[in-house]
Write an enzyme that holds these catalytic residues in place. Structure first.
Site, PDB file in Angstrom:
ATOM      1  N   ARG A 288       9.951   5.187  19.817  1.00  0.00           N
ATOM      2  CA  ARG A 288       8.926   4.008  19.307  1.00  0.00           C
ATOM      3  C   ARG A 288       9.786   2.880  18.660  1.00  0.00           C
ATOM      4  NH1 ARG A 288       5.404   5.390  13.756  1.00  0.00           N
ATOM      5  NH2 ARG A 288       4.643   3.315  13.313  1.00  0.00           N
TER       6      ARG A 288
ATOM      7  N   THR B  53       1.274  10.398   5.406  1.00  0.00           N
ATOM      8  CA  THR B  53       1.747   9.244   4.135  1.00  0.00           C
ATOM      9  C   THR B  53       2.380   8.033   4.999  1.00  0.00           C
ATOM     10  OG1 THR B  53       4.184  10.172   4.091  1.00  0.00           O
ATOM     11  CG2 THR B  53       2.416  11.402   2.753  1.00  0.00           C
ATOM     12  N   ASN B  54       2.322   6.954   4.128  1.00  0.00           N
ATOM     13  CA  ASN B  54       2.693   5.745   4.696  1.00  0.00           C
ATOM     14  C   ASN B  54       3.073   4.912   3.509  1.00  0.00           C
ATOM     15  OD1 ASN B  54       3.447   3.825   6.679  1.00  0.00           O
ATOM     16  ND2 ASN B  54       1.637   3.721   7.628  1.00  0.00           N
TER      17      ASN B  54
ATOM     18  N   ASP C 170       0.174   5.276   0.467  1.00  0.00           N
ATOM     19  CA  ASP C 170      -0.935   6.011   1.113  1.00  0.00           C
ATOM     20  C   ASP C 170      -0.635   7.719   1.310  1.00  0.00           C
ATOM     21  OD1 ASP C 170      -2.211   3.856   1.806  1.00  0.00           O
ATOM     22  OD2 ASP C 170      -1.874   3.910   4.249  1.00  0.00           O
TER      23      ASP C 170
ATOM     24  N   GLY D  33      -5.546  13.333  18.216  1.00  0.00           N
ATOM     25  CA  GLY D  33      -5.693  12.049  18.956  1.00  0.00           C
ATOM     26  C   GLY D  33      -6.843  11.669  19.330  1.00  0.00           C
TER      27      GLY D  33
ATOM     28  N   GLU E 273      -3.393  10.247   3.162  1.00  0.00           N
ATOM     29  CA  GLU E 273      -4.250  10.501   3.971  1.00  0.00           C
ATOM     30  C   GLU E 273      -4.186  11.871   4.416  1.00  0.00           C
ATOM     31  OE1 GLU E 273      -6.003   6.694   5.873  1.00  0.00           O
ATOM     32  OE2 GLU E 273      -4.040   7.330   6.837  1.00  0.00           O
TER      33      GLU E 273
ATOM     34  N   GLU F 102       0.849  -1.255  -0.006  1.00  0.00           N
ATOM     35  CA  GLU F 102      -0.245  -0.013  -0.023  1.00  0.00           C
ATOM     36  C   GLU F 102       1.016   1.264  -0.004  1.00  0.00           C
ATOM     37  OE1 GLU F 102      -3.319  -0.214   2.607  1.00  0.00           O
ATOM     38  OE2 GLU F 102      -3.222   1.627   2.999  1.00  0.00           O
TER      39      GLU F 102
ATOM     40  N   ARG G 176       5.482   3.283   8.563  1.00  0.00           N
ATOM     41  CA  ARG G 176       6.498   4.171   8.104  1.00  0.00           C
ATOM     42  C   ARG G 176       5.841   5.565   7.816  1.00  0.00           C
ATOM     43  NH1 ARG G 176       7.472  -0.830   4.267  1.00  0.00           N
ATOM     44  NH2 ARG G 176       9.361  -1.565   5.032  1.00  0.00           N
TER      45      ARG G 176
END
Length: 306
Positions: free
Chosen positions: A292, A128-129, A112, A208, A114, A110, A138
């Site tokens: 992370r 974006t990913n 992306d 969030g 969004e 995929e 990512r």
């Protein structure tokens, strides 16, 4: 003597016509100005998804009951996909307009875009990913340098065997290089359709999930026009590109076709523009989120990059 002369003249004219066709339409098998009736199916949302103006305009709407979406009729494997969007105006908090390429299944690939809505006057977040074999994580996010609700702007995905470039009005905002040599997955074997949807994500999208959708402002509407796919089309197990040739293998074809996007990267002005966007408009980069990744950043983040 007249007939041979005319035949020769017609032959010369035919050569001239074919030459100009080859220049102006270098990717006739898979690239042409889009028509939404021809190129897309409205997949959900009932009357909330509409094709208008003879196929030149598409709108998606969201209300309290449902959002809406569409998908391309064709599957693509490498190419440049362009779409002009005008995003939900006003108080768009809680809404997400997704525009992405994707294959199917749990191990899908995929790419992306969004667009996360916000309160009136606050900027949209462009998310974006890149997924490979079902794995994403990512994310990079940006604020735009213009109001994306006032006019149409072009959002492009350039995808070739070497890299993926995300572009906004032909300005690169992100590059994801093929780093398979160091064990990083890259989407190159699964053909993808183009999808878009407008939906409610107020449980997470705006700050969030702190800001909820104001349904008194519904229906929310996003607008689409100017679709163009300069790409290889995957159909029935073979790949059709500009040359008219097909190959049963969905990979390993980067140098076989004479089209700019097949090997396109960034030149010096493009790299400068990318650095400007990432310096002044990037608001999140997974590569710098050390909390992370306590065991170390992803491998592609450790390389020297633009």
């Amino acid at each position: 003597m007249v007939a041979p002369y005319n035949c020769d003249r017609v032959g010369k004219m035919l050569k001239i016509v074919l030459f100009f066709l080859s220049v102006s339409c270098p990717f006739m098998a898979a690239a042409s100005a889009g028509n939404f009736y021809r190129d897309f199916d409205l997949t959900w949302g009932d009357h909330r998804a509409k094709i208008l103006d003879g196929g030149n305009l598409l709108t998606l709407s969201l209300d309290r009951i449902s959002g809406s979406g569409f998908q391309s009729k064709r599957e693509y494997l490498f190419g440049r996909i362009d779409m002009q969007l005008k995003l939900v105006a006003g108080n768009s908090a809680g809404t997400v307009t997704a525009y992405y390429l994707s294959s199917q299944g749990p191990n899908h690939d995929e790419i992306d875009f969004e667009f996360l809505g916000n309160l009136s006057g606050d900027p949209y977040i462009v998310h974006t990913n890149v997924y490979t074999q079902g794995k994403g994580d990512r994310e990079q996010q940006f604020h735009l340098w213009f109001d994306p609700t006032k006019n149409f702007h072009t959002y492009s995905i350039l995808w070739n065997p070497q890299r993926i470039i995300f572009l906004v009005d032909n300005t690169p905002i992100r590059v994801f290089n093929n780093e398979e040599a160091i064990g990083v997955g890259f989407p190159k074997k699964q053909p993808m359709k183009l999808y878009s949807s407008l939906w409610n994500a107020d449980q997470w999208a705006t700050r969030g999930g702190l800001i909820k959708t104001d349904w008194s402002k519904a229906p929310f509407t996003a607008y689409y026009k100017g679709f163009n796919a300069n790409a290889c089309v995957w159909s029935r197990g073979s790949l059709s590109c500009a040359s008219g040739r097909s190959t049963p293998r969905p990979y390993g074809l980067g140098m076989n076709y004479n089209n700019g996007w097949q090997t396109q990267g960034l030149d010096a002005p493009g790299r400068r523009r990318l650095r400007w966007v990432q310096r002044y408009h990037m608001i999140y980069n997974y590569c710098t989120d050390l909390k992370r990744f306590p065991q170390g950043r992803p491998r592609e983040c450790r390389r020297s990059r633009v």
